[in-house]
Design a protein around this motif. Sequence first.
Motif, PDB file in Angstrom:
ATOM      1  N   LEU A 114     120.508  -8.378 -63.746  1.00  0.00           N
ATOM      2  CA  LEU A 114     119.128  -8.192 -64.198  1.00  0.00           C
ATOM      3  C   LEU A 114     118.918  -6.785 -64.757  1.00  0.00           C
ATOM      4  O   LEU A 114     118.220  -6.598 -65.753  1.00  0.00           O
ATOM      5  CB  LEU A 114     118.169  -8.457 -63.038  1.00  0.00           C
ATOM      6  N   SER A 115     119.547  -5.779 -64.097  1.00  0.00           N
ATOM      7  CA  SER A 115     119.382  -4.415 -64.583  1.00  0.00           C
ATOM      8  C   SER A 115     120.037  -4.214 -65.936  1.00  0.00           C
ATOM      9  O   SER A 115     119.625  -3.353 -66.719  1.00  0.00           O
ATOM     10  CB  SER A 115     119.973  -3.437 -63.567  1.00  0.00           C
ATOM     11  N   LEU A 116     121.064  -5.034 -66.250  1.00  0.00           N
ATOM     12  CA  LEU A 116     121.702  -4.965 -67.578  1.00  0.00           C
ATOM     13  C   LEU A 116     121.063  -5.933 -68.571  1.00  0.00           C
ATOM     14  O   LEU A 116     121.559  -6.087 -69.682  1.00  0.00           O
ATOM     15  CB  LEU A 116     123.200  -5.278 -67.462  1.00  0.00           C
ATOM     16  N   ARG A 117     119.970  -6.608 -68.142  1.00  0.00           N
ATOM     17  CA  ARG A 117     119.187  -7.510 -68.997  1.00  0.00           C
ATOM     18  C   ARG A 117     120.006  -8.716 -69.503  1.00  0.00           C
ATOM     19  O   ARG A 117     119.759  -9.242 -70.577  1.00  0.00           O
ATOM     20  CB  ARG A 117     118.588  -6.743 -70.174  1.00  0.00           C
ATOM     21  N   LYS A 118     120.961  -9.150 -68.713  1.00  0.00           N
ATOM     22  CA  LYS A 118     121.747 -10.329 -69.129  1.00  0.00           C
ATOM     23  C   LYS A 118     120.917 -11.604 -69.165  1.00  0.00           C
ATOM     24  O   LYS A 118     121.059 -12.403 -70.106  1.00  0.00           O
ATOM     25  CB  LYS A 118     122.949 -10.488 -68.203  1.00  0.00           C
ATOM     26  N   ARG A 152     119.292  -7.385 -77.782  1.00  0.00           N
ATOM     27  CA  ARG A 152     120.637  -6.803 -77.793  1.00  0.00           C
ATOM     28  C   ARG A 152     120.574  -5.285 -77.775  1.00  0.00           C
ATOM     29  O   ARG A 152     121.377  -4.601 -77.104  1.00  0.00           O
ATOM     30  CB  ARG A 152     121.401  -7.289 -79.017  1.00  0.00           C
ATOM     31  N   ALA A 153     119.584  -4.721 -78.486  1.00  0.00           N
ATOM     32  CA  ALA A 153     119.419  -3.264 -78.486  1.00  0.00           C
ATOM     33  C   ALA A 153     119.010  -2.766 -77.092  1.00  0.00           C
ATOM     34  O   ALA A 153     119.503  -1.723 -76.607  1.00  0.00           O
ATOM     35  CB  ALA A 153     118.368  -2.858 -79.521  1.00  0.00           C
ATOM     36  N   GLN A 154     118.135  -3.511 -76.435  1.00  0.00           N
ATOM     37  CA  GLN A 154     117.723  -3.121 -75.087  1.00  0.00           C
ATOM     38  C   GLN A 154     118.887  -3.237 -74.101  1.00  0.00           C
ATOM     39  O   GLN A 154     118.965  -2.435 -73.141  1.00  0.00           O
ATOM     40  CB  GLN A 154     116.554  -4.011 -74.633  1.00  0.00           C
ATOM     41  N   VAL A 155     119.778  -4.194 -74.296  1.00  0.00           N
ATOM     42  CA  VAL A 155     120.960  -4.321 -73.441  1.00  0.00           C
ATOM     43  C   VAL A 155     121.836  -3.077 -73.579  1.00  0.00           C
ATOM     44  O   VAL A 155     122.356  -2.532 -72.587  1.00  0.00           O
ATOM     45  CB  VAL A 155     121.751  -5.592 -73.778  1.00  0.00           C
ATOM     46  N   ILE A 156     121.978  -2.561 -74.773  1.00  0.00           N
ATOM     47  CA  ILE A 156     122.796  -1.359 -74.997  1.00  0.00           C
ATOM     48  C   ILE A 156     122.163  -0.160 -74.288  1.00  0.00           C
ATOM     49  O   ILE A 156     122.855   0.653 -73.637  1.00  0.00           O
ATOM     50  CB  ILE A 156     122.937  -1.094 -76.509  1.00  0.00           C
ATOM     51  N   VAL A 157     120.843  -0.064 -74.404  1.00  0.00           N
ATOM     52  CA  VAL A 157     120.143   1.044 -73.743  1.00  0.00           C
ATOM     53  C   VAL A 157     120.306   0.955 -72.221  1.00  0.00           C
ATOM     54  O   VAL A 157     120.569   1.945 -71.542  1.00  0.00           O
ATOM     55  CB  VAL A 157     118.654   1.033 -74.120  1.00  0.00           C
ATOM     56  N   ALA A 158     120.206  -0.249 -71.676  1.00  0.00           N
ATOM     57  CA  ALA A 158     120.340  -0.422 -70.226  1.00  0.00           C
ATOM     58  C   ALA A 158     121.741  -0.046 -69.760  1.00  0.00           C
ATOM     59  O   ALA A 158     121.905   0.542 -68.677  1.00  0.00           O
ATOM     60  CB  ALA A 158     120.027  -1.874 -69.855  1.00  0.00           C
ATOM     61  N   ARG A 159     122.763  -0.337 -70.514  1.00  0.00           N
ATOM     62  CA  ARG A 159     124.126   0.035 -70.126  1.00  0.00           C
ATOM     63  C   ARG A 159     124.296   1.558 -70.110  1.00  0.00           C
ATOM     64  O   ARG A 159     124.960   2.111 -69.226  1.00  0.00           O
ATOM     65  CB  ARG A 159     125.123  -0.602 -71.080  1.00  0.00           C
ATOM     66  N   LYS A 160     123.719   2.197 -71.102  1.00  0.00           N
ATOM     67  CA  LYS A 160     123.842   3.650 -71.158  1.00  0.00           C
ATOM     68  C   LYS A 160     123.141   4.306 -69.955  1.00  0.00           C
ATOM     69  O   LYS A 160     123.600   5.314 -69.421  1.00  0.00           O
ATOM     70  CB  LYS A 160     123.254   4.185 -72.457  1.00  0.00           C
ATOM     71  N   GLU A 161     122.023   3.735 -69.546  1.00  0.00           N
ATOM     72  CA  GLU A 161     121.278   4.302 -68.418  1.00  0.00           C
ATOM     73  C   GLU A 161     122.068   4.204 -67.119  1.00  0.00           C
ATOM     74  O   GLU A 161     121.920   5.026 -66.214  1.00  0.00           O
ATOM     75  CB  GLU A 161     119.933   3.585 -68.273  1.00  0.00           C
ATOM     76  N   TRP A 162     122.924   3.182 -67.002  1.00  0.00           N
ATOM     77  CA  TRP A 162     123.706   3.011 -65.779  1.00  0.00           C
ATOM     78  C   TRP A 162     125.007   3.813 -65.796  1.00  0.00           C
ATOM     79  O   TRP A 162     125.676   3.937 -64.781  1.00  0.00           O
ATOM     80  CB  TRP A 162     124.032   1.530 -65.565  1.00  0.00           C
ATOM     81  N   GLN A 163     125.356   4.345 -66.915  1.00  0.00           N
ATOM     82  CA  GLN A 163     126.602   5.116 -66.976  1.00  0.00           C
ATOM     83  C   GLN A 163     126.435   6.409 -66.150  1.00  0.00           C
ATOM     84  O   GLN A 163     125.434   7.108 -66.246  1.00  0.00           O
ATOM     85  CB  GLN A 163     126.936   5.462 -68.429  1.00  0.00           C
TER      86      GLN A 163
END
Length: 365
Positions: A107-111, A87-98
């Motif tokens: 896949l890039s959002l680690r769903k 879940r923490a990695q999912v948050i990091v991935a969302r921030k990177e795409w902002q």
Amino acid sequence: MVKVDPVITRDLQLKVRSYGVVTPRYETQLVAQVSGTIQKLSEQFVKGGFVSAGDVLAEIDARDYEAVLIEAQASLKSAQAALEQERAQVIVARKEWQGTQGEPTALSLRKPQLAQEEARVKAAMAQVTRATNDLERTQVRAPYDGLIVSRLVGMGTYVNPGTSLGMVYSVDTAEVRLPIAQNQYQFLEGNGLGAEVVLKADVAGSEASWYAKIIRSEGVVDRDSRMTYLVAQVSRPYEQNPLLPFGLYTTAELSGKHLKDVVVLPQHILVDGKLPLLDPQRRLNFKSVEVIRIEGKHAVVRGDFGVQDQFISSALHYPVQGMQLKVAAGTENPPIAKRLPQEPDTEPNTPVPDASTPHAKGDAG
């Protein structure tokens, strides 16, 4: 020379008689649900022992199942920790795409990775539930308040799932299956449902009785006996005084229909459904009557009788309507009241009441 008796009408409750064996409402075979060695047996887990719902009757070695539960709990905690990391990695991935152009892929959002970790947690929870259930099943408990009728294992016995441990009968309610002939249903209200029943049996050399109630009909005619079974219930049979043990053979008397203005008399005096009366001129007069029931030596009839009517109670040889009769001395009765009080408990084999015993009981039917 003939004997006569007064025609006495009364209100009467019919009885229907049957028989049956006392049985428990539920019979349960106790079986093991897990494998292992019997380590402990309850002192009440013996033939004839009374147990309460939830009592532990036997314990199977639980050490292996405790270990499995600990492993399952550890696996659950590990899966929950991995889920939090994901879940923490999912948050990091969302921030990177902002702030970037284009739509991010799943896949890039680690769903997929998040869904996988969530599934692992659910699987681990299921393992904990299964291990907890197996551990609980090492204790064999009584399913209800009951009587132990057999025990098939001892200390140290190794059992597998499905191994029979014993048998228990419920003691909250006893049942008695009562066979009823088809021609007897006409004497019962509502086909017997709800009828009061008196059960009788010989206990310790004397007759005992218990009160029961018809709660259902089995609804089919037995192929062999051509009878239909009614089921009577008795609450708390082992708390009755005297107690009502399972397996006891009992006779049963069911309360039937209430009849008004009927006459109970010897069956043998009826001639083709007619009652021989003595008229005021001491002549034979046959009166047609409605024969409601014949049981044993007695008949229950209904007819239009007068207050001074007397029936001929002795045998007649070659009777002819209107023939002159000679009445035996002391048997001709003076005018009497037409009715007797209701007699709900009359028995079938008691003598027909005469003028000297106006309150004697007649046929119950």
